[in-house]
Motif scaffolding. Structure first.
Motif, PDB file in Angstrom:
ATOM      1  N   TYR A 132       0.674  -1.276  -0.015  1.00  0.00           N
ATOM      2  CA  TYR A 132       0.014  -0.372   0.540  1.00  0.00           C
ATOM      3  C   TYR A 132       1.423   1.348   0.258  1.00  0.00           C
ATOM      4  O   TYR A 132       2.176   0.794   0.275  1.00  0.00           O
TER       5      TYR A 132
ATOM      6  N   ARG B  79       1.138   5.547   0.968  1.00  0.00           N
ATOM      7  CA  ARG B  79       0.526   6.369   0.671  1.00  0.00           C
ATOM      8  C   ARG B  79       1.031   8.000   0.607  1.00  0.00           C
ATOM      9  O   ARG B  79       1.831   8.107   1.099  1.00  0.00           O
TER      10      ARG B  79
ATOM     11  N   GLY C 279      -0.474  13.431   3.381  1.00  0.00           N
ATOM     12  CA  GLY C 279      -1.729  14.253   3.584  1.00  0.00           C
ATOM     13  C   GLY C 279      -3.012  13.178   3.235  1.00  0.00           C
ATOM     14  O   GLY C 279      -4.323  13.946   2.953  1.00  0.00           O
ATOM     15  N   LYS C 280      -2.639  12.476   1.823  1.00  0.00           N
ATOM     16  CA  LYS C 280      -4.257  11.309   1.380  1.00  0.00           C
ATOM     17  C   LYS C 280      -4.034  10.579   2.096  1.00  0.00           C
ATOM     18  O   LYS C 280      -3.000  10.092   3.669  1.00  0.00           O
ATOM     19  N   GLU C 281      -4.717   9.780   1.357  1.00  0.00           N
ATOM     20  CA  GLU C 281      -5.479   8.381   2.221  1.00  0.00           C
ATOM     21  C   GLU C 281      -4.318   7.268   1.608  1.00  0.00           C
ATOM     22  O   GLU C 281      -3.359   7.500   0.865  1.00  0.00           O
ATOM     23  N   ILE C 282      -4.067   6.247   2.643  1.00  0.00           N
ATOM     24  CA  ILE C 282      -3.439   4.982   2.179  1.00  0.00           C
ATOM     25  C   ILE C 282      -4.078   4.687   0.811  1.00  0.00           C
ATOM     26  O   ILE C 282      -5.382   3.588   0.729  1.00  0.00           O
TER      27      ILE C 282
ATOM     28  N   GLU D 279      -1.943   9.162  14.979  1.00  0.00           N
ATOM     29  CA  GLU D 279      -2.905   9.062  13.641  1.00  0.00           C
ATOM     30  C   GLU D 279      -3.690   7.809  14.090  1.00  0.00           C
ATOM     31  O   GLU D 279      -3.366   6.637  13.645  1.00  0.00           O
TER      32      GLU D 279
ATOM     33  N   PHE E  62      -6.569   5.351  11.502  1.00  0.00           N
ATOM     34  CA  PHE E  62      -7.372   5.928  10.036  1.00  0.00           C
ATOM     35  C   PHE E  62      -8.482   4.517  10.110  1.00  0.00           C
ATOM     36  O   PHE E  62      -8.884   3.865  11.040  1.00  0.00           O
TER      37      PHE E  62
ATOM     38  N   TYR F 290      -8.158  -2.744   1.247  1.00  0.00           N
ATOM     39  CA  TYR F 290      -8.727  -1.721   1.599  1.00  0.00           C
ATOM     40  C   TYR F 290      -9.193  -0.472   1.315  1.00  0.00           C
ATOM     41  O   TYR F 290      -8.120  -0.081   0.514  1.00  0.00           O
TER      42      TYR F 290
ATOM     43  N   PHE G 169      -8.866   3.399   2.882  1.00  0.00           N
ATOM     44  CA  PHE G 169      -8.428   4.063   3.847  1.00  0.00           C
ATOM     45  C   PHE G 169      -9.631   5.474   3.700  1.00  0.00           C
ATOM     46  O   PHE G 169      -9.415   6.262   1.837  1.00  0.00           O
ATOM     47  N   GLY G 170      -9.370   6.068   5.026  1.00  0.00           N
ATOM     48  CA  GLY G 170      -9.284   7.315   5.222  1.00  0.00           C
ATOM     49  C   GLY G 170      -8.521   8.288   5.184  1.00  0.00           C
ATOM     50  O   GLY G 170      -7.206   7.481   4.903  1.00  0.00           O
ATOM     51  N   THR G 171      -8.243   9.627   5.107  1.00  0.00           N
ATOM     52  CA  THR G 171      -7.621  10.526   4.746  1.00  0.00           C
ATOM     53  C   THR G 171      -6.527  10.437   6.689  1.00  0.00           C
ATOM     54  O   THR G 171      -5.560  11.187   6.497  1.00  0.00           O
ATOM     55  N   GLY G 172      -7.208   9.552   7.885  1.00  0.00           N
ATOM     56  CA  GLY G 172      -6.409   9.828   8.809  1.00  0.00           C
ATOM     57  C   GLY G 172      -6.832  10.974   8.958  1.00  0.00           C
ATOM     58  O   GLY G 172      -7.114  12.366   8.968  1.00  0.00           O
TER      59      GLY G 172
END
Lengths: 114, 112
Positions: free
Chosen positions: A35, A37, A40-43, B88, B90, B100, B102-105
């Motif tokens: 994965y 990231r 600042g963005k999503e994983i 942080e 998620f 998955y 994911f959101g941006t955290g």
């Protein structure tokens, strides 16, 4: 029991250079995932191995990225040549089963391309 | 397709105060829901997960989350936070596969 380990933890390279990230999954986990990231963005999902076979590489951004999993053990992710937009944190994860439960993530490899 | 929204990018809260980190998702199929935490210089660690059954899920370190299907939410709560909860967080969903979303955290900052 050792968790998912990734190396290096941080790499700083110039645009156009090559970098290889390594991931050692939890022993006995046939499923390995990458994965990423971007800052600042999503994983986001990159790809999935079952043993040494690529099951799904639909998330790989382009052909500058090459992932391998020799002998179904550790995996490498090579970026060649690196571009500025490749900067981010690359996470590796592993699991015993692909379709339920939990993915076990490593600490991530931070890549900075200057 | 699925999507996850974590509206709060940063949440400051004083020690021993309660906290709620919000997560909303969108999906046309049933999903599994997860909260992961990343402490400084560490990997992603599973806090809790909802696969089926009771909509109130308890996780590690005193965290819990409630699955609300009608509001498509999976908010994370803790009644009293500690400095060590600074990390942080998620939210993630999965349609039952390894992909998955994911959101941006949300960065939780616990203040003394």
């Amino acid at each position: 029991e050792a968790g998912v380990t990734q190396f290096p933890s941080h790499s700083v390279i110039e645009k156009g250079q090559t970098v290889t990230l390594r991931c050692d999954p939890i022993s006995g986990h046939d499923n390995l995932y990458w994965y990423r990231r971007v800052m600042g963005k999503e994983i986001k999902f990159l790809l999935h191995f079952v043993k040494e076979s690529k099951q799904d590489e639909s998330g790989m951004p382009n052909n500058r990225f090459l992932a391998e999993r020799t002998g179904g053990t550790y995996s490498t992710l090579k970026v060649q040549p690196a571009e500025l937009e490749d900067s981010g944190v690359y996470f590796c994860a592993s699991s015993q089963f692909a379709n339920t439960g939990e993915l076990f993530f490593g600490e991530g490899s931070r890549l900075t391309v200057l | 397709a699925q999507s996850v929204t974590q509206l709060d990018s940063q949440v400051p809260v004083f020690e021993e105060a309660p906290v709620e980190l919000r997560c909303n998702y969108s999906s046309s199929v049933s999903v599994y829901l997860f909260w992961y935490v990343q402490y400084p210089n560490q990997g992603l660690q599973l806090l809790l997960k909802y696969l089926s059954g009771s909509t109130l899920v308890k996780g590690i370190n005193g965290f819990e989350a409630e699955f609300n299907k009608s509001q498509t939410s999976f908010h994370l709560r803790k009644p009293s936070v500690h400095i060590s909860d600074t990390a942080e967080y998620f939210c993630a969903v999965s349609p039952g596969t390894y992909k998955y979303i994911f959101g941006t955290g949300t960065r939780l900052k616990v203040l003394a």
